[in-house]
Design an enzyme around this catalytic site. Structure first.
Site, PDB file in Angstrom:
ATOM      1  N   GLU A 131       0.892  -1.198   0.189  1.00  0.00           N
ATOM      2  CA  GLU A 131       0.012   0.079  -0.042  1.00  0.00           C
ATOM      3  C   GLU A 131       0.647   1.289   0.047  1.00  0.00           C
ATOM      4  O   GLU A 131       2.245   1.049   0.028  1.00  0.00           O
ATOM      5  CB  GLU A 131      -0.898  -0.005   1.308  1.00  0.00           C
ATOM      6  CG  GLU A 131      -2.096  -1.086   1.262  1.00  0.00           C
ATOM      7  CD  GLU A 131      -3.035  -1.181   2.271  1.00  0.00           C
ATOM      8  OE1 GLU A 131      -3.391   0.055   2.733  1.00  0.00           O
ATOM      9  OE2 GLU A 131      -3.269  -2.169   2.587  1.00  0.00           O
TER      10      GLU A 131
ATOM     11  N   HIS B 257      -8.311   9.294   2.703  1.00  0.00           N
ATOM     12  CA  HIS B 257      -7.948   8.296   2.067  1.00  0.00           C
ATOM     13  C   HIS B 257      -8.174   8.635   0.517  1.00  0.00           C
ATOM     14  O   HIS B 257      -9.443   9.361   0.125  1.00  0.00           O
ATOM     15  CB  HIS B 257      -8.871   7.144   2.304  1.00  0.00           C
ATOM     16  CG  HIS B 257      -8.368   5.872   1.805  1.00  0.00           C
ATOM     17  ND1 HIS B 257      -8.600   5.745   0.285  1.00  0.00           N
ATOM     18  CD2 HIS B 257      -7.652   4.966   2.303  1.00  0.00           C
ATOM     19  CE1 HIS B 257      -8.105   4.415   0.257  1.00  0.00           C
ATOM     20  NE2 HIS B 257      -7.467   3.956   1.148  1.00  0.00           N
TER      21      HIS B 257
ATOM     22  N   ARG C 107      -0.511   8.746   1.354  1.00  0.00           N
ATOM     23  CA  ARG C 107      -1.926   9.164   1.185  1.00  0.00           C
ATOM     24  C   ARG C 107      -2.061  10.659   0.813  1.00  0.00           C
ATOM     25  O   ARG C 107      -3.113  11.246   0.165  1.00  0.00           O
ATOM     26  CB  ARG C 107      -2.650   8.789   2.395  1.00  0.00           C
ATOM     27  CG  ARG C 107      -3.095   7.386   2.155  1.00  0.00           C
ATOM     28  CD  ARG C 107      -4.173   6.761   3.074  1.00  0.00           C
ATOM     29  NE  ARG C 107      -4.051   5.345   2.832  1.00  0.00           N
ATOM     30  CZ  ARG C 107      -4.423   4.450   3.707  1.00  0.00           C
ATOM     31  NH1 ARG C 107      -5.043   4.798   4.924  1.00  0.00           N
ATOM     32  NH2 ARG C 107      -4.450   3.222   3.526  1.00  0.00           N
TER      33      ARG C 107
ATOM     34  N   HIS D  63     -10.929   9.938   6.505  1.00  0.00           N
ATOM     35  CA  HIS D  63     -10.562   8.475   6.711  1.00  0.00           C
ATOM     36  C   HIS D  63     -10.001   8.225   8.354  1.00  0.00           C
ATOM     37  O   HIS D  63     -10.311   7.375   8.871  1.00  0.00           O
ATOM     38  CB  HIS D  63      -9.416   7.969   5.644  1.00  0.00           C
ATOM     39  CG  HIS D  63      -9.381   6.526   5.828  1.00  0.00           C
ATOM     40  ND1 HIS D  63     -10.406   5.594   5.525  1.00  0.00           N
ATOM     41  CD2 HIS D  63      -8.015   5.817   6.034  1.00  0.00           C
ATOM     42  CE1 HIS D  63      -9.603   4.410   5.980  1.00  0.00           C
ATOM     43  NE2 HIS D  63      -7.982   4.483   5.912  1.00  0.00           N
TER      44      HIS D  63
ATOM     45  N   ARG E 225      -0.849   9.134   8.767  1.00  0.00           N
ATOM     46  CA  ARG E 225      -0.854   7.644   9.091  1.00  0.00           C
ATOM     47  C   ARG E 225      -0.059   6.886   7.766  1.00  0.00           C
ATOM     48  O   ARG E 225      -0.632   7.127   6.673  1.00  0.00           O
ATOM     49  CB  ARG E 225      -1.765   7.212   9.678  1.00  0.00           C
ATOM     50  CG  ARG E 225      -1.651   5.557   9.913  1.00  0.00           C
ATOM     51  CD  ARG E 225      -3.021   5.005  10.512  1.00  0.00           C
ATOM     52  NE  ARG E 225      -4.412   5.080   9.865  1.00  0.00           N
ATOM     53  CZ  ARG E 225      -4.475   4.343   8.891  1.00  0.00           C
ATOM     54  NH1 ARG E 225      -3.702   3.233   8.424  1.00  0.00           N
ATOM     55  NH2 ARG E 225      -5.819   4.410   8.247  1.00  0.00           N
TER      56      ARG E 225
HETATM   57  C1  SIN Z   1      -6.983   0.705   2.947  1.00  0.00           C
HETATM   58  O1  SIN Z   1      -7.364  -0.785   2.826  1.00  0.00           O
HETATM   59  O2  SIN Z   1      -6.657   1.444   1.974  1.00  0.00           O
HETATM   60  C2  SIN Z   1      -7.350   1.266   4.129  1.00  0.00           C
HETATM   61  C3  SIN Z   1      -6.423   0.813   5.202  1.00  0.00           C
HETATM   62  C4  SIN Z   1      -5.883   1.826   5.939  1.00  0.00           C
HETATM   63  O3  SIN Z   1      -6.489   2.877   6.294  1.00  0.00           O
HETATM   64  O4  SIN Z   1      -4.668   1.649   6.316  1.00  0.00           O
END
Ligand code: SIN
Length: 519
Positions: free
Chosen positions: A112, A226, A272, A329, A364
Site C-alpha cells: 500500500e 484516503h 496518502r 479516513h 498515517r
Molecule cells: C485501505 O485499505 O486502503 C485502508 C487501510 C488503511 O487505512 O490503512
C-alpha cells in the site's frame, strides 16, 4: 452483579483486543452506542502492516512510518509499535487467525501507499477488519459484558480521577456505570465530513467527551483523507482499498492520463496525503478521476467486498474504471496518551484511533492503524493487569446542578456541519476559510456547547453538540499550525516549517475555555 474492574467505551479492534486480554483476570464491560459490530475496524479492508517477510526488517517499517508521517512522529512509540507489533501479529496467527495465503501456502503480503516493501497481511481478501473482529468476538464469548445502544455522554470525574461514565439509554433515560479503570476506544471523527470512509456513528464524540472531562488532546489538525472512495451520483459509497493500487491499479483522469506519474517516485503508491492532494487539485480543475483496475489480476477474487459494493452501485467492472474521490479516513491526533494508554486524567485511558500516541505523525502510513490498535491495547492490558486493585469502594458521583436549558433550537443540521468541515477544514485549508468556520461554530454559543449537560438535550441535539465541539477543536488547531505538514495543507503556508513546528504538538484542554470565559 460483580464490581466492574474495567469499562471500555467502544467495540473496535483496540477495544476487543484489550477486553480479550483483561478478561483473563478482570470483570470487563464494553459500552457501545450502536451494535457491538458497528465500528470502523470492521470496515478495514487493506490489512495490517508488519515486517514479517524474511526480506523485511522492523527498521524499514520504522523508516516508512516516519517518512509518511512527515517526521512528526513520536519515534520511541513508533519503534515500540513496529518491533512488538510483529510479535502480536504472530501471536494472532498462532492463536488461529487465518490470513490469506499464496499458492505455495505462504502468507500473501500486499502493498500500500508509502511502503517500500510488501508487508500488509490481509484476510478474507479485503475483509481484514471483519476477520479480526469476528475472531475476537468468538474468543470473548460470554467472558465480558457488552452493553449495546447506550451512548457515553459524560465521563464521571472526581478530583481529576475518572470513576465511571454516564450513558443515555435507548429509552432516553440516563445510567451510571462505575469501574476502577475507564478506557476510551471510541474511534476517530471521519463522519464529521460529508465524504468519508467511516461508519456514520464516528463523529468525534470521544474527543468531545475527553475534552469536557479535562483530558489533554493533541494533533487534532491532522486528518487523513484516503484517496479512493467510490463516488456515485455525487455521493461516497464506500472505500476502495489502497491494496487495489498495490496490485497494479492506477489513477487516471477522464482522458485516460495517469495523474500520479511525475509527482512522486512511488507514483500511485505515494503516501496518502500526496495522492489525495493531487486528486483534489485535479477535481478543482474540473477533472473527473478514476481508478483504472484493468491490470489487477483476478480483481473480483482478490477484492470480493469492493467488487460486490461496486456492482451494488451499478458500476460495470469490465469497463475497468471506478469513479473516485478522496474522503476523510483517519485522525492522527486525539486524546494524548503515554505508551501505556494513560491520559492526563487519572484512571482514564485511550486506545485505538481516539488516542494520540504520536505514532502516525502528520499522516498515517497505510495499514498501521490496526497495528497501533493491537499494540497499545496490549500495553494497556499489561499495565492494568500488573496494577494492584485499589479497594473496591463504590463511588457516588454527584451531578453538577443543571441550569435552565439554553434554547439551542438554532443548532445546525448534521449535513451542514459535514459540508462546512469538507469545505473549510478539508484537504486544503487557509486562514480565511478557517476563520470563517470558527466564527460559524462560535455563533452557536460555544461556551454553552462545551458546558452543556446531556440531560438538557435530546439525543440528536447531543450529537450535533459533540460535532460542533470536535469540529471547532480541529478547526482552531488547524488555524494555529501555520505550516503544511503531512495531511495538514495550508494554502497560505504551503511549506513545512521544521524549526517552528516539527514534533511540536498543539495541545488542547477544556481549561482554555474557562480562560476564554474569564478573559
Ligand atoms: C485501505 O485499505 O486502503 C485502508 C487501510 C488503511 O487505512 O490503512
Amino acid at each position: 452483579m460483580p464490581f466492574t474492574d474495567v469499562i471500555i467505551i467502544g467495540s473496535g479492534l483496540a477495544a476487543l483486543t484489550a477486553a480479550t486480554r483483561l478478561a483473563e483476570d478482570k470483570y470487563v464491560k464494553i459500552i457501545t452506542k450502536d451494535k457491538a459490530t458497528t465500528c470502523n475496524s470492521i470496515l478495514a479492508q487493506g490489512g495490517i502492516a508488519a515486517a514479517i517477510s524474511p526480506t523485511d526488517t522492523w527498521q524499514d517499517h520504522y523508516e516508512d512510518t516516519l517518512q509518511a508521517g512527515a517526521f512528526h512522529n513520536n519515534t520511541s512509540h513508533v519503534k515500540l509499535m513496529v518491533k512488538t507489533g510483529r510479535e502480536y501479529v504472530e501471536q494472532f496467527i498462532h492463536n488461529g487467525l487465518s490470513f490469506d495465503k499464496d499458492e505455495k501456502g505462504t502468507i500473501h503480503l500486499g502493498r500500500e501507499g508509502g511502503h517500500h516493501k510488501r508487508r500488509i497481511l490481509h484476510a478474507g481478501g479485503d475483509a481484514t477488519g471483519k476477520c479480526f473482529i469476528d475472531f475476537l468476538h468468538d474468543k470473548l464469548l460470554d467472558s465480558i459484558s457488552i452493553v449495546e445502544q447506550e451512548e457515553a455522554v459524560e465521563l464521571l470525574i472526581v478530583n481529576n480521577r475518572c470513576v465511571g461514565v454516564k450513558t443515555r439509554t435507548l429509552n432516553n433515560s440516563f445510567s451510571y456505570h462505575y469501574a476502577e479503570h475507564i478506557v476510551l476506544a471510541s474511534g476517530g471523527c471521519g463522519a464529521l465530513y460529508s465524504f468519508t470512509s467511516n461508519a456514520p456513528t464516528i463523529v468525534g464524540d470521544g474527543l468531545a467527551l475527553a475534552y469536557r472531562a479535562g483530558a489533554t488532546l493533541a494533533d487534532l489538525e491532522f486528518i487523513q483523507f484516503h484517496p479512493t472512495m467510490l463516488y456515485v451520483n455525487g455521493h461516497v459509497k464506500g472505500l476502495i482499498s489502497e491494496a487495489v493500487r498495490g496490485e497494479g491499479a492506477f489513477l487516471v483522469n477522464q482522458a485516460g492520463k495517469r495523474i500520479m506519474q511525475g509527482i512522486h517516485k512511488l507514483e500511485d503508491l505515494a503516501p496518502r496525503d500526496i495522492v489525495s492532494q493531487t486528486i483534489h487539485q485535479a477535481i478543482l480543475q474540473g477533472e473527473k478521476i478514476y481508478l483504472n483496475i484493468s491490470k489487477v489480476k483476478d480483481f473480483q477474487e482478490r477484492f470480493p467486498t469492493i467488487a460486490k459494493n461496486c456492482k451494488h452501485h451499478g458500476i460495470n467492472l469490465s469497463d475497468g474504471l471506478l469513479p473516485i474521490v478522496p474522503g476523510a479516513h483517519f485522525l492522527m491526533g486525539g486524546v494524548q496518551t503515554n505508551s501505556k494508554g494513560q491520559t492526563s486524567v487519572n484512571k482514564l485511558y485511550a486506545i485505538g484511533e481516539v488516542a494520540h500516541t504520536g505514532v502516525h505523525g502528520a499522516n498515517r502510513l497505510a495499514s498501521n492503524s490496526l497495528l497501533e490498535g493491537i499494540v497499545f491495547a496490549n500495553r494497556l492490558a499489561d499495565y492494568i493487569l500488573q496494577t494492584p486493585s485499589s479497594c473496591k469502594k463504590s463511588f457516588m458521583y454527584i451531578d453538577e446542578e443543571t441550569t435552565k436549558p439554553r434554547d439551542l433550537s438554532t443548532l445546525p443540521s448534521v449535513d451542514t456541519i459535514q459540508n462546512m468541515m469538507m469545505k473549510y477544514v478539508g484537504i486544503t485549508r487557509s486562514e480565511q476559510g478557517l476563520h470563517q468556520i470558527i466564527e460559524w461554530f462560535e455563533s452557536f454559543h460555544l461556551s454553552s456547547i462545551i458546558h452543556a449537560k446531556p440531560e438538557q438535550h435530546t439525543k440528536s441535539e447531543w450529537q450535533v453538540i459533540n460535532m460542533i465541539t470536535a469540529g471547532w477543536l480541529i478547526a482552531t488547531s488547524a488555524l494555529k499550525r501555520t505550516e503544511s505538514r503531512g495531511s495538514h495543507f495550508r494554502e497560505d503556508y504551503p511549506k513545512e516549517n521544521n524549526k517552528a513546528w516539527r514534533r511540536h504538538y498543539i495541545q488542547r484542554q477544556r481549561q482554555e475555555m474557562l480562560a476564554r470565559i474569564l478573559s
